[in-house]
Design an enzyme around this catalytic site. Structure first.
Site, PDB file in Angstrom:
ATOM      1  N   ASP A  61       0.803  -1.219   0.000  1.00 42.00           N
ATOM      2  CA  ASP A  61       0.000   0.000   0.000  1.00 42.00           C
ATOM      3  C   ASP A  61       0.841   1.277   0.000  1.00 42.00           C
ATOM      4  OD1 ASP A  61      -2.133  -1.897   0.550  1.00 42.00           O
ATOM      5  OD2 ASP A  61      -1.470  -1.836   2.634  1.00 42.00           O
ATOM      6  N   GLU A  95     -11.351   0.420  -2.551  1.00 42.73           N
ATOM      7  CA  GLU A  95     -10.590   0.928  -1.396  1.00 42.73           C
ATOM      8  C   GLU A  95      -9.323   1.629  -1.869  1.00 42.73           C
ATOM      9  OE1 GLU A  95      -9.923  -2.699   0.779  1.00 42.73           O
ATOM     10  OE2 GLU A  95      -8.375  -3.397  -0.602  1.00 42.73           O
TER      11      GLU A  95
END
Ligand SMILES: *[C@@H]1O[C@H](CO)[C@@H](O)[C@H](O)[C@H]1NC(C)=O
Ligand SMILES: *[C@@H]1O[C@H](CO)[C@@H](O)[C@H](O)[C@H]1NC(C)=O
Ligand SMILES: *[C@@H]1O[C@H](CO)[C@@H](O)[C@H](O)[C@H]1NC(C)=O
Ligand SMILES: *[C@@H]1O[C@H](CO)[C@@H](O)[C@H](O)[C@H]1NC(C)=O
Ligand SMILES: *[C@@H]1O[C@H](CO)[C@@H](O)[C@H](O)[C@H]1NC(C)=O
Length: 584
Positions: free
Chosen positions: A42, A203
């Site tokens: 991420d 997301e």
């Protein structure tokens, strides 16, 4: 006369050189992925005054939220951790039961002279604990603030300032809320911006404003092999958003690429105005079975013409794209470059290097540097502990696991430490481990074993032994116990973890004074530390000390402290496809 001609020849040469370098800087570069190898999921990145900065997820490991800096996009130096002291979030780490809770995907931004890391911590209370850390100077770790906090149920906060100076947080699903950065207050109700293109888990949103459009780039399809990046845009921040007709803009789903799970990325520009992106990927091939390093960070060039949708270059091991900034390792701070080897001695009073991390915040005093090396005071719980036990919380590892490790950053590597250890009570153990979670680890320890039987030869004598033990995804190999040769007793013992190939580790012991007497004690598949209970995290290699439940409360019996010196991690090869590798 001669001087003049010499001068003119020099200036002619200089002119030729500058033409050559101008054309070199215009021509595209080649490089290899991953640029941040090892567990770095991420990524969120930005560029400020010619330096690139990235943060990555760290879940329950501590210190957390590492900030890396680079001037050339290839050499990344660990400059600080945004979460670096217990007092920033008192008690939070010790309350966290799960192996994959803690600090999820963060966003790193720079605004009005301050760096911001916004993140959410999972595992305390009924909702997620949102945190916003700020620093005027991320090269100086203590300048990271105590966080401003907020509560939300949706993960993956983005941070975006509109032209009017208002700050907004977009989260999973994807919704938008204005945030008061002084108080953490979020405007209610959240505004739904976009639900993605139909993949599960829209997301990891990031908002960008360009050429009069708000672009919303997200991850969807889940963080496994269906992972992808999709994008939408609007003339207005609050929508309506129009999805790009050629979504996904980046994915390796449905391919047989070595780099899988490509997704969850962020975009930024270099000082030449060229766009780049960083996202996560897993070097697993489509089989997606053996990937001990978990989700790593890859770099891809982006072509983003005025008024157009961005074009993201597919993620491969060998990449070509915009001319990279010139190689430059001149970056402040004492942290190591992520891809460099470790050569640590841990002399008395030296700082424990910043790339060494723990599983949750350790108990105070557990780790210190002494004239004998890194001293680790054992924890009562071993590396497994009894996760999720309500009755004996001190044995879960929540109250401090005496473990320290660094990321496995290379497909092939050798790690070793020299151990001085004189246990006196059965159960005392110190060793090395490949550690993914408390239920995925491969250990080689020196342990004092209770007398095996009460009669016959050796009755009543505790035995000093090597113990190889592993557990993890797909089921463990048999434990092995090998007596420490009596000739080795009293001296330092070198414990080694070496990749035998891309899928197997060998764990070995030798006298530090005579490495040729090496004994390979155990071999284990890297599948044990791939996925399963640790699908979000990545392997660490490091050292531990425990008394395996002896003692009481949080204290082990006295003695049994372990001293580790000559810590070496040497990268040997980096796989860029199933069949090709680069030398480290
Ligand atoms: C996204 O889905 C939710 C739930 O179905 C819906 O309420 C919302 O309006 C949708 N958002 C958009 C922008 O379409
Ligand atoms: C250089 O790389 C960029 C980014 O991928 C691409 O748009 C461009 O076409 C490339 N140029 C050449 C000459 O290959
Ligand atoms: C590790 O600790 C657990 C829980 O205390 C215990 O059940 C297990 O036997 C220990 N492992 C070893 C090798 O002692
Ligand atoms: C990797 O090493 C293990 C252990 O020595 C061995 O069983 C396995 O066959 C090796 N794999 C390859 C592809 O050579
Ligand atoms: C590991 O995964 C198994 C199977 O999903 C689950 O039952 C178990 O609770 C997990 N253990 C931990 C410590 O997360």
């Amino acid at each position: 006369m001669r001087l003049l001609s010499l001068l003119s020849r020099i200036s002619l040469l200089a002119a030729i050189r500058s033409v050559a370098s101008a054309s070199a800087s215009a021509s595209n570069s080649s490089y290899y992925n991953p640029v941040l190898p090892g567990w770095h999921s991420d990524p969120s990145c930005t560029q400020v005054s010619g330096t690139f900065y990235c943060v990555a997820s760290t879940f329950i490991s501590f210190p957390g939220l590492p900030v890396y800096a680079s001037r050339d996009l290839i050499n990344w130096k660990l400059i600080s951790h945004a979460w670096n002291r217990e007092s920033q979030l008192p008690g939070v780490s010790a309350q966290t039961t799960g192996q994959q809770q803690g600090m999820y995907a963060a966003t790193l931004r720079h605004h009005d002279g301050l760096f911001y890391v916004i993140c959410e911590y999972l595992g305390v209370g009924d909702s997620n604990l949102g945190v916003v850390f700020t620093s005027p100077d991320p090269f100086d770790e203590p300048t990271w603030s105590d966080p401003v906090t907020f509560r939300t149920n949706l993960i993956d906060p983005d941070l975006f300032w509109d032209d009017d100076g208002k700050a907004y947080v977009a989260t999973q699903s994807v919704v938008l809320q204005e945030i008061n950065l002084a108080t953490g207050e979020l405007n209610q109700p959240p505004i739904s911006l976009w639900n993605g293109t139909g993949g599960v888990w829209p997301e990891g949103p990031h908002l960008y404003k360009k050429d009069g459009y708000y672009y919303l780039m997200i991850a969807e399809g889940g963080t496994e092999t269906n992972h992808a990046i999709t994008i939408a845009r609007s003339r207005y921040l609050k929508g309506p958003y129009e999805a790009y007709e050629n979504n996904p803009v980046l994915t390796n789903r449905g391919t047989d690429e070595y780099f899988q799970t490509v997704g969850h990325g962020d975009l930024f520009q270099d000082t030449e105005g060229n766009w780049w992106g960083m996202c996560l990927a897993t070097r697993s091939g489509p089989e997606w079975q053996i990937y001990p390093m978990g989700r790593e960070t890859v770099l891809f060039p982006v072509t983003w013409d005025e008024g157009e949708w961005p074009v993201l270059e597919p993620v491969r091991g060998k990449m070509t794209g915009w001319a990279l900034p010139q190689t430059n390792r001149d970056i402040p701070g004492d942290g190591p470059f992520n891809s460099d080897d470790d050569i640590y001695g841990f002399g008395k009073g030296t700082k424990i290097p910043s790339n060494l991390v723990h599983w949750r915040v350790p108990r105070p005093g557990t780790f210190s540097t002494t004239e004998k090396g890194l001293r680790i005071i054992p924890s009562r719980n071993n590396l497994t502990g009894t996760p999720f036990s309500d009755t004996t919380p001190e044995l879960t590892g929540q109250a401090g696991l005496s473990f320290v490790g660094r990321r496995q950053t290379h497909t092939l590597f050798t790690f070793s430490v020299d151990l001085s250890f004189a246990p006196t009570v059965p159960g005392q153990e110190a060793g090395v481990t490949v550690f993914l979670t408390q239920v995925n680890h491969i250990d080689l320890g020196v342990v004092l074993l209770a007398p095996p039987h009460s009669e016959g030869k050796g009755a009543g004598k505790s035995q000093l032994a090597f113990r190889f033990r592993a557990e993890g995804t797909g089921g463990p190999p048999e434990p092995k116990i090998v007596p420490v040769p009596s000739a080795w007793a009293g001296g330092k013992i070198r414990l080694q973890i070496q990749t035998l190939n891309a899928t197997h580790y060998g764990l070995a012991a030798m006298p530090a004074s005579n490495p040729k007497a090496k004994l390979v004690i155990g071999v284990a598949s890297a599948g044990l530390v791939s996925g399963g209970n640790g699908s979000f995290v990545g392997s660490l290699v490091g050292a531990y000390a425990t008394c395996n439940g002896a003692g009481s409360g949080t204290a082990c019996p006295r003695g049994g402290n372990a001293y580790f010196s000559r810590w070496r991690y040497t990268g040997e090869a980096q796989y860029i496809s199933a069949t090709e590798s680069t030398r480290a």
